[in-house]
Design a protein around this motif. Structure first.
Motif, PDB file in Angstrom:
ATOM      1  N   SER A 178     -46.682   2.272  -0.599  1.00 55.28           N
ATOM      2  CA  SER A 178     -45.343   1.724  -0.381  1.00 55.28           C
ATOM      3  C   SER A 178     -44.997   1.843   1.095  1.00 55.28           C
ATOM      4  CB  SER A 178     -44.295   2.470  -1.212  1.00 55.28           C
ATOM      5  OG  SER A 178     -44.419   2.164  -2.582  1.00 55.28           O
ATOM      6  N   LEU A 179     -44.442   0.776   1.652  1.00 53.09           N
ATOM      7  CA  LEU A 179     -44.073   0.764   3.064  1.00 53.09           C
ATOM      8  C   LEU A 179     -42.684   0.166   3.209  1.00 53.09           C
ATOM      9  CD1 LEU A 179     -44.818   1.083   6.078  1.00 53.09           C
ATOM     10  CD2 LEU A 179     -45.856  -1.196   5.971  1.00 53.09           C
ATOM     11  N   ARG A 180     -41.811   0.891   3.884  1.00 50.32           N
ATOM     12  CA  ARG A 180     -40.424   0.431   4.085  1.00 50.32           C
ATOM     13  C   ARG A 180     -40.036   0.638   5.538  1.00 50.32           C
ATOM     14  NH1 ARG A 180     -35.405  -0.749   4.632  1.00 50.32           N
ATOM     15  NH2 ARG A 180     -34.018  -0.901   2.819  1.00 50.32           N
ATOM     16  N   LYS A 181     -39.417  -0.360   6.135  1.00 54.75           N
ATOM     17  CA  LYS A 181     -39.033  -0.299   7.536  1.00 54.75           C
ATOM     18  C   LYS A 181     -37.527  -0.523   7.678  1.00 54.75           C
ATOM     19  CE  LYS A 181     -43.524  -2.001   9.142  1.00 54.75           C
ATOM     20  NZ  LYS A 181     -44.239  -3.009   9.962  1.00 54.75           N
ATOM     21  N   THR A 182     -36.978  -0.016   8.774  1.00 53.26           N
ATOM     22  CA  THR A 182     -35.567  -0.245   9.083  1.00 53.26           C
ATOM     23  C   THR A 182     -35.356  -0.004  10.562  1.00 53.26           C
ATOM     24  OG1 THR A 182     -33.306   0.238   8.360  1.00 53.26           O
ATOM     25  CG2 THR A 182     -34.723   2.124   8.758  1.00 53.26           C
ATOM     26  N   ASN A 183     -34.185  -0.329  11.052  1.00 56.08           N
ATOM     27  CA  ASN A 183     -33.821  -0.036  12.426  1.00 56.08           C
ATOM     28  C   ASN A 183     -33.034   1.254  12.485  1.00 56.08           C
ATOM     29  OD1 ASN A 183     -35.008  -2.388  13.509  1.00 56.08           O
ATOM     30  ND2 ASN A 183     -33.172  -3.591  13.040  1.00 56.08           N
ATOM     31  N   ALA A 184     -33.248   2.024  13.536  1.00 53.95           N
ATOM     32  CA  ALA A 184     -32.532   3.288  13.723  1.00 53.95           C
ATOM     33  C   ALA A 184     -31.978   3.336  15.133  1.00 53.95           C
ATOM     34  CB  ALA A 184     -33.462   4.476  13.455  1.00 53.95           C
ATOM     35  N   THR A 185     -30.969   4.180  15.328  1.00 51.52           N
ATOM     36  CA  THR A 185     -30.366   4.339  16.652  1.00 51.52           C
ATOM     37  C   THR A 185     -30.436   5.797  17.060  1.00 51.52           C
ATOM     38  OG1 THR A 185     -28.167   4.646  15.687  1.00 51.52           O
ATOM     39  CG2 THR A 185     -28.785   2.409  16.289  1.00 51.52           C
ATOM     40  N   GLY A 186     -30.326   6.046  18.348  1.00 48.45           N
ATOM     41  CA  GLY A 186     -30.348   7.416  18.841  1.00 48.45           C
ATOM     42  C   GLY A 186     -31.288   7.535  20.026  1.00 48.45           C
ATOM     43  N   ASN A 187     -31.325   8.734  20.605  1.00 51.18           N
ATOM     44  CA  ASN A 187     -32.135   8.972  21.804  1.00 51.18           C
ATOM     45  C   ASN A 187     -33.275   9.948  21.530  1.00 51.18           C
ATOM     46  OD1 ASN A 187     -30.342   7.387  23.455  1.00 51.18           O
ATOM     47  ND2 ASN A 187     -28.904   9.108  23.386  1.00 51.18           N
TER      48      ASN A 187
END
Length: 374
Positions: A178-187
């Protein structure tokens, strides 16, 4: 220590942290929950040395202090009290915790807080951030594919990796991926780590606010913070397999079905396949007159009988008969959010790719079974 706290808040905090209590340990203090005053709030912590959970709740602090109490006894007792103010005070010398409510007075034996493993609290301002609802969905779509075989520890976790602002979660057990992707924010620094699946499941259970994550490579730990809760887990050491090699890059047959109808057919087949290693036959047939094609799912057992279910489908390409573990197929379909799902196949002995139509962030690879076993 002397504090006053609302029963509802205390019961909630105990419910959050108690999942990290060690059920079987040679160290008695690991069966306890740490209760401590912390900057005007009450801090509850539990750990099994691999995972720890801390929760802060509002309280009126009259005297600072800390102790540990038996998790099950304390949690069970607090849950029986009415939703009212509870006064808690500690006799440091006798290691006795007094619990006073409007209807009862109770004394509970404690273990000194000095014996409790230290749990550090970090500044998470440089952590990676994502919405709780999105992360919960990610965990739901990958956790089920992780292995339970301790012989290959890396596969018992979920592989997490960041590339730029993209976060990927992957899990595999040698039979599916199973592979799931998303966008994330932060440094945060780039992430490349294997996280125990239990820690992610617990985080998904308790998270209700934005989640901040930080990897401590020097300690081999991952720390998650959400609202007034912090979860810390040891990372799994090792190199995760290059799963990109098994993701099909082409197909000869593409079958699009109603997710609901396909899932229902797999659930029916699973009833008859569970006595035979969960193997079912999937017969894909296009319509030569350009109309709807079909997928027929067949499962049988000498003990229970045979089931055949036909689902209407849009089939592009060649006809194909292939066998899968129908339990694995059903679990993959349970993770699909879209009304329709696409199954991309090539030949009977090659893996199939399951796509969530309308949302390419999730994909699932499932290995075929030997057709002679059906």
């Amino acid at each position: 220590m002397k504090v006053t706290v609302l029963q509802e808040n205390l019961a909630h905090g105990l419910n959050v942290v108690s999942r990290a209590v060690s059920p079987r340990s040679t160290l008695p203090v690991l069966s306890n929950i740490l209760i401590a005053t912390d900057d005007g709030r009450l801090r509850l912590s539990a750990t099994n040395l691999e995972m720890s959970i801390t929760c802060w709740i509002g309280a009126k602090i009259e005297e600072n202090g800390a102790t540990t109490v038996p998790s099950r006894t304390f949690s069970d007792f607090i849950s029986t009290l009415p939703n009212e103010q509870i006064e808690i005070s500690l006799d440091h010398e006798a290691l006795n915790l007094s619990i006073h409510s409007a209807s009862s007075d109770t004394d509970l034996r404690c273990i000194d807080a000095e014996e409790f493993p230290p749990i550090s609290v970090l500044d998470m301002k440089n952590g990676l951030e994502f919405e709780a609802s999105e992360f919960k969905e990610m965990v739901r779509q990958v956790a089920f594919s992780a292995s339970s075989d301790e012989a290959r520890p890396v596969l018992t976790g979920v592989y997490m990796k960041t590339e730029g602002n993209q976060l990927s979660l992957a899990s595999a057990d040698g039979f599916r991926l199973s592979l799931r992707k998303t966008n994330a924010t932060g440094n945060a620094d780039p992430v490349d780590a294997i996280i125990p699946v239990r820690a992610l499941n617990e985080l998904a259970r308790i998270a209700s606010d934005k989640i901040t994550m930080m990897i401590r490579k020097d300690r081999g730990q991952v720390i998650f913070q959400t609202g007034n809760i912090e979860l810390t887990s040891q990372l799994i050491e090792g190199l995760y397999p290059d799963f990109n090699q098994i993701i099909p890059t082409s197909h000869q047959t593409r079958t699009v079905l109603s997710t609901e109808m396909f899932l229902k057919a797999c659930k029916q087949a699973e009833i008859f396949a569970r006595d035979g290693s969960h193997i079912a036959r999937f017969n894909i047939q296009p319509n030569p007159q350009q109309g709807p094609g079909t997928m027929e799912i067949t499962a049988s057992s000498e003990e229970t009988g045979k089931n055949e279910t036909t689902v209407e489908a849009t089939v592009e390409g060649d006809s194909l008969t292939i066998a899968f573990n129908v339990k694995f197929m059903r679990e993959a379909l349970d993770a699909i959010n879209s009304p329709n799902v696409a199954i991309e196949t090539t030949v009977p002995n090659a893996p199939a790719l399951i796509r969530q139509l309308g949302d390419e962030r999730f994909m699932h690879v499932i290995m075929p079974m030997h057709i002679g076993n059906v």
